[in-house]
Write a protein that holds these residues in place. Structure first.
Motif, mmCIF file in Angstrom:
data_model
loop_
_atom_site.group_PDB
_atom_site.id
_atom_site.type_symbol
_atom_site.label_atom_id
_atom_site.label_comp_id
_atom_site.label_asym_id
_atom_site.label_seq_id
_atom_site.Cartn_x
_atom_site.Cartn_y
_atom_site.Cartn_z
ATOM 1 N N GLU A 337 0.863 -1.194 0.000
ATOM 2 C CA GLU A 337 0.000 0.000 0.000
ATOM 3 C C GLU A 337 0.892 1.235 0.000
ATOM 4 O O GLU A 337 0.659 2.205 -0.703
ATOM 5 N N ARG A 340 4.137 3.044 -2.756
ATOM 6 C CA ARG A 340 3.636 2.538 -4.028
ATOM 7 C C ARG A 340 4.839 2.098 -4.865
ATOM 8 O O ARG A 340 5.963 2.538 -4.661
ATOM 9 N N GLN A 370 -2.284 -2.282 -10.037
ATOM 10 C CA GLN A 370 -1.854 -0.992 -9.518
ATOM 11 C C GLN A 370 -1.879 0.090 -10.596
ATOM 12 O O GLN A 370 -1.346 1.164 -10.395
#
Lengths: 498, 122, 424
Positions: A337, A340, A370
Motif C-alpha cells: 500500500e 507505491r 496498480q
C-alpha cells in the motif's frame, strides 16, 4: 543507462522467473544479485522437486501458488530448454499406523485442486520401486508431481530474460530505497544508484531486510531453516521415483528421490539455522538424513555418498491472507500500500520453486492492478535454445559437434563427460558463467566420483584464458573463493598480500 | 661423555630404527639396521644430508617449470639457501633429462640435474 | 596418421601403459598405440617430482619424471604410436574403441587386444564424508601437486594435510620447501600409513607435527577455507568429545587413499572385484573379456612404481600374444559372400584350415525362385571351385552344399568365396 522501469532484487528462481515474465512487456528491467551467479542460494540447494500440491494447507497462498505453478512447468521447460520430468510422486506409508495419513493427504490434495491422485496398495508400490522397505503398507500417488533441474530452470529463465532485453547485474548488492512522495523512485546498490518506478523484492533469505528498508511489514521475519542433503553415486543406487515419507509436524520429511541428472538424492532435514549463511553440513544432520532414508530404503549405505550439501529455506512468519485459514508461515505476495511501486515477495520457502512461475505471473497481475499499463513487445521470444551436452548426444551428433568445433572433442571432466566446448559456451552465454560453481551447475562437471579433482586445474585454466584474468583471480563462487594464491616460484606475492 | 639415541633410517623403504651411541661428534656404535644403515647413521650424526627434488623456472617450455634434483644428498642445513638460489634460475627450453642445470651449486660439490626432457613450447 | 586397426591399444600412458607398450612391441606386435588424455606421456609420474622411484628397476634413486622418461624414450625408440590429448569415451567387448580429442577429432579404432592402464584416482572429501561448509580450498593432494609442480601455482599459504600416506607427507614437504606453512598432518589411524623414511625426511626435518588418531570434524569458511576443526578419535574412529581444536588454515589437502579407475572397464563388460576395485584378472592379466588386459593401478593400487611397470610388461606381453593369434585367425579366415541371387549364407566366413580335416557345409537361401534346374556354384577369385545341381531353387527352402576337402589348395589362394545360384 536508460531510465529503468523495474528493478528486481534477487536472482533466485522467483526473481529470474519474474524477470522473464515481465520481459514480455515494454519495460526496462534490471535484475541485481549480490552473488556471482543467478540462483546461487536457496535455488541452488533444494530437493529439485516440482510438487503436486497436496501438502500445503488448503486456502493458503502456498496451496494456490503450488497448484497453479505446477501446471506451468511443461510449457516452461519446453520454451526454456531445461530438464523437467513430470514423473509423479509418492508418499509412502510404512506400517499400518501410517495409512490414515495418506487419506488425509489425499483429501487435502483434492481440496487444493490436485488432479489424478489415488492410493495404491503396498504390492503395487513394491513393484514400482523394488528396493523399497518391505514393510510399506501403501502409498499416495500424485501423477502431477515431478523432478526438475533447478539450476538450469533458474538460469534459463534469466537467460531468456536477457535475450528479451533485461539487464542482469551480478556481484551487486542492494543497499537502500529512495522513496519520494510515498512512491519508490530508485534503489541504491553497491554499483551506484538506479532510478526506477517499480521494485520487486525477491531477495529470498533477505526479503525481510529489504521490505523493512521500505518500511513494510516491520514484524515480518525470515528465520532460515537449514536442510541438509546427500547425493548418491549413480553406480551404487538408482531410485526410480520421487518418494516422500508421510509428513510429520516438522515438515515433509526426508525424501529419497531420482533427479534429472540421474543421481539419487536424500534429504532434507530441517533445523534452525544459526544465520543466513549457515549452509553447513553437520555430523548430526547426516545421521538424521540416513535414519530418514533408511525408513524408505533400509539397504541404503552412507558409503554411496558422492556429495553433501545444505540449503536454507526462507521461512517467514506471515499469516495467511485468507481470513478463514489459521496459518502463520504463508507466502507474502503483494503490492505494498505504501510505498507505491513496491512488489513484495517474502517467505518463499517450499513449495517456492514449484510456485515460482505462478508467483511471477502474479507479479505481472499485481502491477496491472496498480494501474501499470503493460504493453506487449513485438518480437518477444519465449524460446531459449538449450546448448548441447556432449554426453547426452548420440554418437553421430557427437561426431558432428566435434567436427564443427573441435573443443567439443576435449573431455575436461571424465566422470560426467563434459567437454571444453561446453565450458567455453557457458562462459560466453547470455548470463556468462564466470566461476567454477557457475560452470558446474550448467554442465554438471565436477559432480562425479572424483568431485572435480581432475577437472579443477583445467577449468581454472580455461576460465583464465577465456576471461583474460590471471589464474589467481579465478574463483569457485565469486571474490574471496579463489583457487590459487601465487606462482610457485614467486615468493614475494606472499608478502604483498600479507 | 657417551650418549645413546634412536634414529630412523631413511636409506630404503624399510625405515629401520637404529640405536646410535656417540661421544660428541664420534659415533661409537650403531645397533640395528644393515651396513648401509650404519653408514647413514654415521653421516646423520656428523653431516646430515638429503636428496632434494624441486623445480626451476623454464622459459619457452611446454611447461613453466622443470623438475630437477640433486646429483647426490645435499647438506640439510643449507636446503633453504639452495631453494632460494634455485628460485632465481630461469632456464631456456629445450632441455634434456640428465643435463646439469647448475654445477657445484653453492660450492657444495653437488650438481642440479634435469629430471626430464623439456621441449620448447609455443 | 592413426590407423583404423591396431594389434594392441593401450589406454593410459603412465608407467603401466608405457611398460605394456614396450613389451607388446618386443613380443612382436606390429601396430601398437597408446591413447593418453594428457598432453604428454608419463602419467602421474610427471607431477611426482620427488626421488625414490626405480630402485628395483634401475637400481637407482630417481625422481618420478626421470623414471617415466626412461620408459618414454624406450617406447618411442620402438615406434610405439601415441595419441595424446585424447579421451577414450567407450570400449565395446568386441574391442572397438571410441575416443575423442580437440586435435584428434572423433575416432573409432579396432584393437586385436587392449590393455587397460588408466591407473587410479584419489578419494575425495565426500567419500570420507567430512561435514562442514563447502568453500574453495579443499583439494586432493594430487590436484595440489599438479598445480605446484607442473602448472606453477601455489593453491594456498597455510595448509592442513589429512592423511599420513606418502603423497600427503611428500606434499607437506614440497609446500614447505616452496615457502608455505603446513600446520600439521592428521591421521585417523593410530599409526603412520606411509613409509617411515617419509615421516623422517618430509615431516620431522621440517618440524611439521603429525597427529595420529585425529581427523577433520568440520570445514569452516564460506568463500575460502578459514579453518578446520580437528578432533581426536578412539580406536573405533568415534570422535572424543572435548578434544576438538580449531586450526586456522586456508587449504585442506586430502591424502586419504586411492581407488582404481574403472569406469571404462565396466563399459567394456569387464567384471570388477569389489575388494580391490579393479578387474578380476588371470595370471596373464587378462580380464573376463577375451583380449582385454589390465595392468598397474587400474587392477589394484601398488605401493611401488616398479611393480606397476612389471605388471604392465606382463600385460603388454600377453596382449601381444593374443593379438598375434587374432592376426593369424584373420588371415586364415576367408569370407563367403552371397552372389546376386543369394540372400544370405551361413557360415559367413570359413577357416581355411577346416578343409584339412573335412568338407565344410554351407547353407543358403535364394532371393528369387527359379522353377527350373539350377547350379549352386562356389567361386573363388572368379574360378569355379565346386558346384551342385538342384531341380529348382525357392526362397522358402534352404539349399545345402559342401566345399570338398580336395579344394584345400585352391581355397588357400583366394581372398573371398562367392556362392550364387544360376539357371542350368
Amino acid at each position: 543507462m536508460e531510465k529503468i522501469d523495474v528493478v528486481i532484487i534477487g536472482g533466485g528462481v522467483v526473481g529470474c522467473m519474474t524477470a522473464r515474465f515481465l520481459s514480455r512487456y515494454k519495460l526496462n528491467i534490471l535484475l541485481i544479485d549480490k552473488e556471482a551467479d543467478v540462483g546461487s542460494s536457496t535455488s541452488a540447494a533444494n530437493s529439485a522437486i516440482v510438487h503436486a500440491g497436496y501438502d500445503p494447507l488448503p486456502g493458503t497462498l502456498k496451496a494456490e501458488m503450488n497448484v497453479k505453478g505446477n501446471q506451468m512447468w511443461d510449457v516452461l521447460s519446453g520454451e526454456l530448454g531445461f530438464e523437467y520430468d513430470r514423473s509423479g510422486d509418492y508418499v509412502v506409508a510404512v506400517g499400518k499406523e501410517e495409512l490414515p495419513i495418506l487419506d488425509e493427504l489425499l483429501e487435502q490434495g483434492r481440496r487444493n485442486g490436485v488432479p489424478g491422485m489415488h492410493i495404491i496398495p503396498a504390492d503395487e508400490m513394491r513393484a514400482r520401486e523394488p528396493e523399497i522397505n518391505p514393510a510399506v503398507s501403501g502409498a499416495l500417488w500424485a501423477p502431477t508431481g515431478g523432478i526438475c533441474d533447478p539450476f538450469m530452470a533458474t538460469i534459463a529463465a534469466a537467460e531468456n530474460a536477457v535475450e528479451n532485453g533485461v539487464t542482469v547485474m551480478l556481484n551487486t548488492r542492494f543497499l537502500d530505497f529512495r522513496i519520494e512522495n510515498g512512491r519508490v523512485t530508485g534503489v541504491q546498490t553497491s554499483r551506484g544508484f538506479f532510478a526506477c518506478r517499480w521494485v520487486v523484492n525477491s531477495a529470498g533469505l533477505y526479503s525481510d531486510e529489504v521490505m523493512h528498508l521500505a518500511g513494510v511489514r516491520p514484524e515480518f521475519q525470515i528465520t532460515p531453516r537449514r536442510g541438509e542433503y546427500v547425493v548418491l553415486d549413480r553406480a551404487s543406487i538408482q531410485v526410480n521415483n520421487v518418494l516422500f515419507p508421510v509428513p510429520t509436524a516438522k515438515g515433509k520429511g526426508i525424501l529419497v528421490t531420482a533427479t534429472t541428472h540421474g543421481n539419487t538424492i536424500v534429504g532434507p532435514n530441517s533445523v534452525c539455522a544459526a544465520h543466513k549463511k549457515d549452509e553447513e553440513v553437520t555430523q548430526e544432520g547426516l545421521a538424521e538424513i540416513w535414519e530418514g532414508a533408511r525408513k524408505l530404503f533400509p539397504h541404503l549405505q552412507p558409503s554411496s555418498t558422492i556429495a553433501m550439501f545444505a540449503g536454507l529455506r526462507a521461512t517467514g512468519n506471515a499469516p495467511s491472507p485468507n481470513p478463514q485459514v489459521s496459518y502463520g508461515h504463508d507466502f507474502v505476495i503483494e503490492a505494498a500500500e505504501k510505498p507505491r511501486g513496491f512488489i513484495n515477495l517474502g517467505g518463499i520457502e517450499s513449495p517456492g520453486f514449484t510456485a515460482a512461475p505462478a508467483i511471477a505471473q502474479r507479479v505481472v497481475e499485481l502491477m496491472q492492478d496498480q494501474g501499470e499499463k503493460l504493453e506487449e513487445k513485438t518480437g518477444w521470444n519465449p524460446i531459449r535454445a538449450p546448448r548441447p551436452h556432449f554426453r547426452k548426444l548420440p554418437l553421430d551428433e557427437q561426431k558432428k559437434l566435434i567436427h564443427t568445433d573441435p573443443r567439443y572433442g576435449r573431455v575436461v571432466c571424465r566422470c560426467e563427460m563434459v567437454t571444453e566446448g561446453e565450458i567455453v559456451a557457458e562462459i560466453h552465454a547470455p548470463i556468462p558463467a564466470l566461476t567454477y560453481d557457475a560452470i558446474k551447475r550448467r554442465t554438471w562437471l565436477g559432480t562425479g566420483r572424483c568431485l572435480g579433482s581432475f577437472d579443477m586445474p583445467r577449468v581454472v585454466e580455461i576460465l583464465a584464458r577465456e576471461t583474460g584474468l590471471p589464474p589467481e583471480q579465478i574463483t569457485k563462487r565469486g571474490p574471496g573463493s579463489e583457487f590459487l594464491y601465487r606462482r610457485t616460484k614467486e615468493l614475494e606475492v606472499l608478502h604483498d598480500q600479507e | 661423555m657417551e650418549e645413546k639415541m634412536k634414529i630412523l633410517c631413511i636409506t630404503c623403504p624399510k625405515g629401520c630404527s637404529l640405536e646410535v651411541t656417540r661421544d660428541g661428534q664420534t659415533v661409537v656404535e650403531v645397533k640395528g639396521g644393515c651396513k648401509r644403515g650404519h653408514e647413514y647413521a654415521q653421516r646423520e650424526m656428523t653431516d646430515p644430508r638429503r636428496m632434494v627434488a624441486t623445480t626451476v623456472k623454464v622459459k619457452n617450455g611446454v611447461h613453466p617449470l622443470l623438475p630437477v634434483y640433486t646429483s647426490e644428498p645435499f647438506p640439510k642445513a643449507r636446503i633453504p639457501a639452495l631453494m632460494a638460489t634455485l628460485r632465481e634460475i630461469n632456464i631456456d627450453a629445450p632441455i634434456e633429462m640428465g643435463s646439469i642445470i647448475a654445477e657445484n651449486i653453492l660450492d657444495s660439490g653437488v650438481n642440479i640435474i634435469a629430471s626430464r626432457n623439456m621441449n620448447a613450447g609455443v | 596418421m592413426i590407423k583404423s586397426k591396431y594389434d594392441v591399444v593401450i589406454i593410459g600412458a603412465g608407467p603401466g601403459g608405457l611398460a605394456a607398450a614396450i613389451a607388446a612391441k618386443q613380443q612382436g606386435a606390429q601396430d601398437v598405440l597408446i591413447i593418453e588424455r594428457d598432453l604428454e606421456l608419463g602419467g602421474i609420474l610427471q607431477q611426482c617430482i620427488h626421488n625414490g622411484f626405480g630402485l628395483e628397476t634401475f637400481k637407482e634413486d630417481l625422481p618420478g619424471p626421470s623414471y617415466a622418461q626412461h620408459f618414454i624414450n624406450d617406447a618411442l625408440a620402438l615406434n610405439v604410436e601415441t595419441l595424446l590429448d585424447t579421451m577414450v569415451l567407450d570400449i565395446t567387448p568386441q574391442r572397438r574403441i571410441y575416443a575423442s580429442g580437440a586435435r584428434s577429432g572423433f575416432l573409432e579404432i579396432d584393437a586385436r587386444a587392449i590393455v587397460l592402464a588408466m591407473g587410479c584416482r584419489e578419494r575425495t572429501r565426500a567419500q570420507i564424508r567430512i561435514p562442514g561448509m563447502r568453500p574453495s580450498g579443499v583439494f586432493t593432494a594430487g590436484t595440489a601437486q599438479r598445480w605446484v609442480n607442473v602448472e606453477g601455482y601455489m593453491p594456498g599459504k597455510r595448509y592442513v594435510v589429512l592423511g599420513s600416506g606418502d603423497i600427503g607427507m611428500i606434499m607437506a614437504r614440497r609446500l614447505t620447501l616452496e615457502g608455505a606453512q603446513v600446520e600439521g598432518v592428521l591421521e585417523v589411524m593410530p599409526f603412520l600409513t606411509g613409509l617411515t623414511r617419509n615421516y623422517v625426511q618430509c615431516l620431522m626435518d621440517f618440524d611439521i607435527p603429525l597427529h595420529l588418531s585425529h581427523t577433520v570434524k568440520r570445514v569452516i569458511g564460506r568463500g575460502r577455507v578459514e579453518s578446520i576443526e580437528s578432533v581426536q578419535v578412539d580406536e573405533k574412529w568415534n570422535p572424543i568429545a572435548g578434544s576438538e581444536k580449531i586450526i586456522p588454515c586456508d587449504t585442506l589437502l586430502l591424502s586419504v587413499g586411492l581407488i582404481p579407475e574403472n569406469e571404462l572397464s565396466k563399459k567394456a563388460g569387464v567384471l570388477i572385484d569389489p575388494i580391490t576395485g579393479g578387474p578380476f584378472v588371470d595370471d596373464r592379466f587378462e580380464t573376463n573379456v577375451p583380449g582385454i588386459f589390465a595392468a598397474g593401478n587400474v587392477v589394484h593400487v601398488y605401493d611401488l612404481v616398479d611393480w606397476v611397470s612389471e605388471a604392465g610388461r606382463q600385460a603388454g606381453d600377453s596382449a601381444a600374444r593374443f593379438a598375434l593369434i587374432e592376426r593369424r585367425k584373420e588371415t586364415r579366415h576367408v569370407p563367403v559372400k552371397p552372389g546376386p541371387n543369394v540372400r544370405y549364407i551361413v557360415p559367413q566366413t570359413i577357416d581355411r584350415e577346416s578343409l584339412a580335416t573335412g568338407n565344410v557345409r554351407m547353407q543358403l537361401r535364394v532371393r528369387q525362385p527359379i522353377e527350373s534346374p539350377v547350379w549352386v556354384e562356389i567361386r573363388g577369385n572368379d574360378n569355379l571351385i565346386t558346384r551342385k545341381g538342384e531341380l529348382y531353387a525357392r526362397p522358402g527352402e534352404i539349399i545345402t552344399l559342401e566345399i570338398p576337402m580336395k579344394a584345400y589348395d585352391e581355397v588357400q589362394l583366394v581372398d573371398e568365396l562367392v556362392i550364387d545360384v544360376v539357371k542350368r
